[in-house]
Design a protein around this motif. Structure first.
Motif, PDB file in Angstrom:
ATOM      1  N   SER A  18       3.344 -15.628  -6.487  1.00  0.00           N
ATOM      2  CA  SER A  18       3.918 -14.389  -5.961  1.00  0.00           C
ATOM      3  C   SER A  18       5.040 -14.696  -4.968  1.00  0.00           C
ATOM      4  O   SER A  18       6.106 -14.056  -5.002  1.00  0.00           O
ATOM      5  CB  SER A  18       2.826 -13.556  -5.290  1.00  0.00           C
ATOM      6  OG  SER A  18       3.372 -12.396  -4.724  1.00  0.00           O
ATOM      7  N   LEU A  19       4.834 -15.669  -4.106  1.00  0.00           N
ATOM      8  CA  LEU A  19       5.868 -16.062  -3.144  1.00  0.00           C
ATOM      9  C   LEU A  19       7.095 -16.639  -3.856  1.00  0.00           C
ATOM     10  O   LEU A  19       8.233 -16.327  -3.498  1.00  0.00           O
ATOM     11  CB  LEU A  19       5.299 -17.071  -2.138  1.00  0.00           C
ATOM     12  CG  LEU A  19       4.307 -16.486  -1.131  1.00  0.00           C
ATOM     13  CD1 LEU A  19       3.503 -17.601  -0.467  1.00  0.00           C
ATOM     14  CD2 LEU A  19       5.028 -15.634  -0.094  1.00  0.00           C
ATOM     15  N   LEU A  20       6.872 -17.477  -4.865  1.00  0.00           N
ATOM     16  CA  LEU A  20       8.002 -18.018  -5.634  1.00  0.00           C
ATOM     17  C   LEU A  20       8.763 -16.900  -6.354  1.00  0.00           C
ATOM     18  O   LEU A  20       9.994 -16.912  -6.394  1.00  0.00           O
ATOM     19  CB  LEU A  20       7.512 -19.042  -6.670  1.00  0.00           C
ATOM     20  CG  LEU A  20       7.098 -20.405  -6.139  1.00  0.00           C
ATOM     21  CD1 LEU A  20       6.516 -21.246  -7.280  1.00  0.00           C
ATOM     22  CD2 LEU A  20       8.254 -21.114  -5.486  1.00  0.00           C
ATOM     23  N   THR A  21       8.032 -15.938  -6.888  1.00  0.00           N
ATOM     24  CA  THR A  21       8.666 -14.816  -7.567  1.00  0.00           C
ATOM     25  C   THR A  21       9.526 -14.007  -6.593  1.00  0.00           C
ATOM     26  O   THR A  21      10.660 -13.636  -6.911  1.00  0.00           O
ATOM     27  CB  THR A  21       7.606 -13.919  -8.237  1.00  0.00           C
ATOM     28  OG1 THR A  21       6.916 -14.698  -9.229  1.00  0.00           O
ATOM     29  CG2 THR A  21       8.230 -12.697  -8.888  1.00  0.00           C
ATOM     30  N   CYS A  22       9.006 -13.754  -5.405  1.00  0.00           N
ATOM     31  CA  CYS A  22       9.780 -13.027  -4.386  1.00  0.00           C
ATOM     32  C   CYS A  22      11.042 -13.802  -4.014  1.00  0.00           C
ATOM     33  O   CYS A  22      12.119 -13.212  -3.863  1.00  0.00           O
ATOM     34  CB  CYS A  22       8.930 -12.775  -3.151  1.00  0.00           C
ATOM     35  SG  CYS A  22       7.630 -11.559  -3.403  1.00  0.00           S
ATOM     36  N   TYR A  23      10.912 -15.107  -3.869  1.00  0.00           N
ATOM     37  CA  TYR A  23      12.070 -15.942  -3.535  1.00  0.00           C
ATOM     38  C   TYR A  23      13.124 -15.858  -4.649  1.00  0.00           C
ATOM     39  O   TYR A  23      14.313 -15.654  -4.382  1.00  0.00           O
ATOM     40  CB  TYR A  23      11.631 -17.391  -3.313  1.00  0.00           C
ATOM     41  CG  TYR A  23      12.771 -18.362  -3.206  1.00  0.00           C
ATOM     42  CD1 TYR A  23      13.614 -18.359  -2.096  1.00  0.00           C
ATOM     43  CD2 TYR A  23      13.023 -19.274  -4.220  1.00  0.00           C
ATOM     44  CE1 TYR A  23      14.682 -19.233  -2.008  1.00  0.00           C
ATOM     45  CE2 TYR A  23      14.086 -20.158  -4.134  1.00  0.00           C
ATOM     46  CZ  TYR A  23      14.902 -20.131  -3.033  1.00  0.00           C
ATOM     47  OH  TYR A  23      15.959 -21.010  -2.952  1.00  0.00           O
ATOM     48  N   LEU A  27      17.034 -14.358  -4.645  1.00  0.00           N
ATOM     49  CA  LEU A  27      18.215 -15.088  -5.108  1.00  0.00           C
ATOM     50  C   LEU A  27      18.949 -14.308  -6.197  1.00  0.00           C
ATOM     51  O   LEU A  27      20.178 -14.261  -6.203  1.00  0.00           O
ATOM     52  CB  LEU A  27      17.834 -16.459  -5.659  1.00  0.00           C
ATOM     53  CG  LEU A  27      17.445 -17.525  -4.661  1.00  0.00           C
ATOM     54  CD1 LEU A  27      17.047 -18.792  -5.398  1.00  0.00           C
ATOM     55  CD2 LEU A  27      18.569 -17.808  -3.684  1.00  0.00           C
ATOM     56  N   ARG A  28      18.201 -13.716  -7.101  1.00  0.00           N
ATOM     57  CA  ARG A  28      18.806 -13.012  -8.235  1.00  0.00           C
ATOM     58  C   ARG A  28      19.553 -11.769  -7.799  1.00  0.00           C
ATOM     59  O   ARG A  28      20.586 -11.425  -8.355  1.00  0.00           O
ATOM     60  CB  ARG A  28      17.735 -12.627  -9.248  1.00  0.00           C
ATOM     61  CG  ARG A  28      17.168 -13.820  -9.988  1.00  0.00           C
ATOM     62  CD  ARG A  28      15.975 -13.466 -10.795  1.00  0.00           C
ATOM     63  NE  ARG A  28      16.156 -12.170 -11.451  1.00  0.00           N
ATOM     64  CZ  ARG A  28      15.471 -11.754 -12.480  1.00  0.00           C
ATOM     65  NH1 ARG A  28      14.545 -12.523 -12.984  1.00  0.00           N
ATOM     66  NH2 ARG A  28      15.667 -10.582 -13.012  1.00  0.00           N
ATOM     67  N   PHE A  29      19.036 -11.076  -6.798  1.00  0.00           N
ATOM     68  CA  PHE A  29      19.608  -9.792  -6.419  1.00  0.00           C
ATOM     69  C   PHE A  29      20.318  -9.823  -5.075  1.00  0.00           C
ATOM     70  O   PHE A  29      20.813  -8.808  -4.616  1.00  0.00           O
ATOM     71  CB  PHE A  29      18.531  -8.707  -6.430  1.00  0.00           C
ATOM     72  CG  PHE A  29      17.905  -8.550  -7.782  1.00  0.00           C
ATOM     73  CD1 PHE A  29      18.642  -8.068  -8.847  1.00  0.00           C
ATOM     74  CD2 PHE A  29      16.596  -8.927  -8.008  1.00  0.00           C
ATOM     75  CE1 PHE A  29      18.079  -7.936 -10.109  1.00  0.00           C
ATOM     76  CE2 PHE A  29      16.020  -8.802  -9.263  1.00  0.00           C
ATOM     77  CZ  PHE A  29      16.767  -8.297 -10.313  1.00  0.00           C
ATOM     78  N   GLY A  30      20.371 -10.996  -4.460  1.00  0.00           N
ATOM     79  CA  GLY A  30      21.063 -11.134  -3.191  1.00  0.00           C
ATOM     80  C   GLY A  30      22.556 -11.319  -3.387  1.00  0.00           C
ATOM     81  O   GLY A  30      23.103 -11.094  -4.474  1.00  0.00           O
TER      82      GLY A  30
END
Length: 110
Positions: A18-23, A27-30
């Motif tokens: 879950s933490l990796l997915t949030c990271y 990155l994808r939407f930043g």
């Protein structure tokens, strides 16, 4: 708290993923200044082997960025490597006072 600290303190493999997915979502939407190649930020993650494969790709990307003398890309890639390596470390070793080690062979439930 840094994301690597949160990963090291995660109680379950599901929390780590879950933490990796949030990271990766960040990155994808930043902003575009911290982008990694799309192949490295694709979701969903497909388990520990997928994380290991992404680490290998990150190392290749770091080598290429280093050869181009692209300091910013090197910084972004090193950050990603630290986060993914923290996850693999958490899969392979027990945390102090935590549940038994999360094995790399375990799959995240669908």
């Amino acid at each position: 708290m840094k994301i690597t600290d949160a990963i090291f303190n995660a109680d379950t493999k599901e929390e780590v993923f879950s933490l990796l997915t949030c990271y990766l979502d960040a990155l994808r939407f930043g902003d575009n200044t911290n982008k990694l190649p799309e192949a490295l930020t694709e979701l969903p993650l497909a388990g520990a082997d997928d994380v290991r494969q992404r680490i290998r790709k990150l190392i290749t990307e770091l080598d290429a960025a280093s050869r181009r003398l692209d300091d910013h890309a090197c910084l972004v890639i090193k950050e990603a490597l630290a986060i993914f390596l923290a996850a693999i470390h958490r899969f392979d070793s027990p945390g102090a006072g935590k549940q038994p080690a999360i094995t790399a062979r375990e799959k995240v439930p669908a």
